[in-house]
Design a protein around this motif. Structure first.
Motif, PDB file in Angstrom:
ATOM      1  N   UNK A   1       0.868  -1.360  -0.242  1.00 29.59           N
ATOM      2  CA  UNK A   1       0.216   0.061   0.100  1.00 29.59           C
ATOM      3  C   UNK A   1       0.956   1.350  -0.044  1.00 29.59           C
ATOM      4  N   UNK A   2       0.616   1.894  -0.553  1.00 25.44           N
ATOM      5  CA  UNK A   2       0.723   2.983  -0.434  1.00 25.44           C
ATOM      6  C   UNK A   2       0.787   4.538   0.814  1.00 25.44           C
ATOM      7  N   UNK A   3       1.911   4.539   1.746  1.00 25.28           N
ATOM      8  CA  UNK A   3       2.286   5.722   1.958  1.00 25.28           C
ATOM      9  C   UNK A   3       2.861   7.180   1.797  1.00 25.28           C
ATOM     10  N   UNK A   4       2.170   8.775   2.361  1.00 23.28           N
ATOM     11  CA  UNK A   4       2.037   9.658   2.277  1.00 23.28           C
ATOM     12  C   UNK A   4       3.029  10.096   2.790  1.00 23.28           C
ATOM     13  N   UNK A   5       4.588  10.770   1.981  1.00 29.87           N
ATOM     14  CA  UNK A   5       5.707  11.565   3.546  1.00 29.87           C
ATOM     15  C   UNK A   5       5.001  13.431   3.520  1.00 29.87           C
ATOM     16  N   UNK A  32       4.381  -1.460  12.294  1.00 34.61           N
ATOM     17  CA  UNK A  32       5.694  -0.928  12.516  1.00 34.61           C
ATOM     18  C   UNK A  32       5.635   0.272  11.729  1.00 34.61           C
ATOM     19  N   UNK A  33       5.989   1.209  11.884  1.00 33.72           N
ATOM     20  CA  UNK A  33       6.677   2.254  11.164  1.00 33.72           C
ATOM     21  C   UNK A  33       7.992   3.183  11.243  1.00 33.72           C
ATOM     22  N   UNK A  34       8.719   3.121  10.329  1.00 30.62           N
ATOM     23  CA  UNK A  34      10.074   3.025  10.148  1.00 30.62           C
ATOM     24  C   UNK A  34      10.655   4.795   9.258  1.00 30.62           C
ATOM     25  N   UNK A  35      11.410   5.452   9.797  1.00 24.00           N
ATOM     26  CA  UNK A  35      11.195   6.546   9.001  1.00 24.00           C
ATOM     27  C   UNK A  35      12.992   6.219   8.391  1.00 24.00           C
ATOM     28  N   UNK A  36      13.153   6.309   7.408  1.00 29.15           N
ATOM     29  CA  UNK A  36      14.671   5.779   6.332  1.00 29.15           C
ATOM     30  C   UNK A  36      14.717   7.120   5.942  1.00 29.15           C
ATOM     31  N   UNK A  93      13.893  11.577   2.380  1.00 27.80           N
ATOM     32  CA  UNK A  93      13.192  10.873   4.019  1.00 27.80           C
ATOM     33  C   UNK A  93      12.044  10.232   3.854  1.00 27.80           C
ATOM     34  N   UNK A  94      12.370   8.903   3.917  1.00 26.00           N
ATOM     35  CA  UNK A  94      10.610   7.879   3.340  1.00 26.00           C
ATOM     36  C   UNK A  94      10.342   7.608   4.337  1.00 26.00           C
ATOM     37  N   UNK A  95       9.303   6.679   4.319  1.00 27.68           N
ATOM     38  CA  UNK A  95       8.081   5.779   5.559  1.00 27.68           C
ATOM     39  C   UNK A  95       8.052   4.927   4.858  1.00 27.68           C
ATOM     40  N   UNK A 119       5.786   1.875   0.977  1.00 27.92           N
ATOM     41  CA  UNK A 119       6.988   2.440   1.060  1.00 27.92           C
ATOM     42  C   UNK A 119       5.971   3.979   1.059  1.00 27.92           C
ATOM     43  N   UNK A 120       6.537   5.057   1.287  1.00 23.75           N
ATOM     44  CA  UNK A 120       5.995   5.899   0.132  1.00 23.75           C
ATOM     45  C   UNK A 120       6.798   7.040  -0.400  1.00 23.75           C
ATOM     46  N   UNK A 121       6.832   7.688  -1.430  1.00 30.39           N
ATOM     47  CA  UNK A 121       7.507   8.875  -2.380  1.00 30.39           C
ATOM     48  C   UNK A 121       8.798   8.925  -1.562  1.00 30.39           C
ATOM     49  N   UNK A 122       8.732   9.545  -0.778  1.00 28.62           N
ATOM     50  CA  UNK A 122       9.944  10.278  -0.606  1.00 28.62           C
ATOM     51  C   UNK A 122       9.672  11.613  -0.099  1.00 28.62           C
TER      52      UNK A 122
END
Length: 129
Positions: A1-5, A32-36, A93-95, A119-122
């Motif tokens: 699924x898509x995340x949005x930062x 769980x959610x992570x920031x990369x 930065x991505x989540x 993942x998000x698009x960053x």
């Protein structure tokens, strides 16, 4: 699924930004959610992660004491508050989110990327010196 930062931008050294991560279709409260982050020419690294409950968080050594990760389950949003930003923090930065990862530290391990469900698009963070 898509995340949005959202929340990236340009800030001076020592400044602050708050990034937000939301899921496009649901609240992802059981994930769980992570920031990369990844800077040009550098490997992707886990910055900060939080468990599904919000009770467990993890920070990379380079951001300890400066970044804080929280989640608002009612809004289905995970935040990354970044204070005292340094030029080395400049990156995309991505989540990401994972249902089967239970600890924040495990979420921050890039080696677990195949376990991530979304993942998000960053969002780009620029830090001027």
């Amino acid at each position: 699924f898509q995340l949005v930062e959202s929340g990236g931008g340009l800030v001076q050294t020592g400044g602050s930004l708050r990034l937000s991560c939301t899921a496009s279709l649901f609240s992802f409260k059981n994930y769980a959610v992570g920031w990369f982050r990844q800077a040009p020419g550098k490997e992707r690294e886990g910055v900060s992660c939080i468990s599904s409950s919000g009770d467990d968080s993890y920070y990379g050594d380079s951001v300890k004491g400066r970044f804080t990760v929280t989640r608002d389950k009612t809004r289905g949003t995970v935040y990354l508050q970044m204070n005292n930003l340094k030029p080395d923090d400049q990156a995309e930065y991505y989540c990401a989110a994972a249902r089967t990862i239970t600890t924040a530290q495990d979420m921050c391990l890039v080696d677990h990327i195949l376990m991530f469900d979304g993942w998000g698009q960053g969002t780009q963070v620029f830090v001027s010196s």
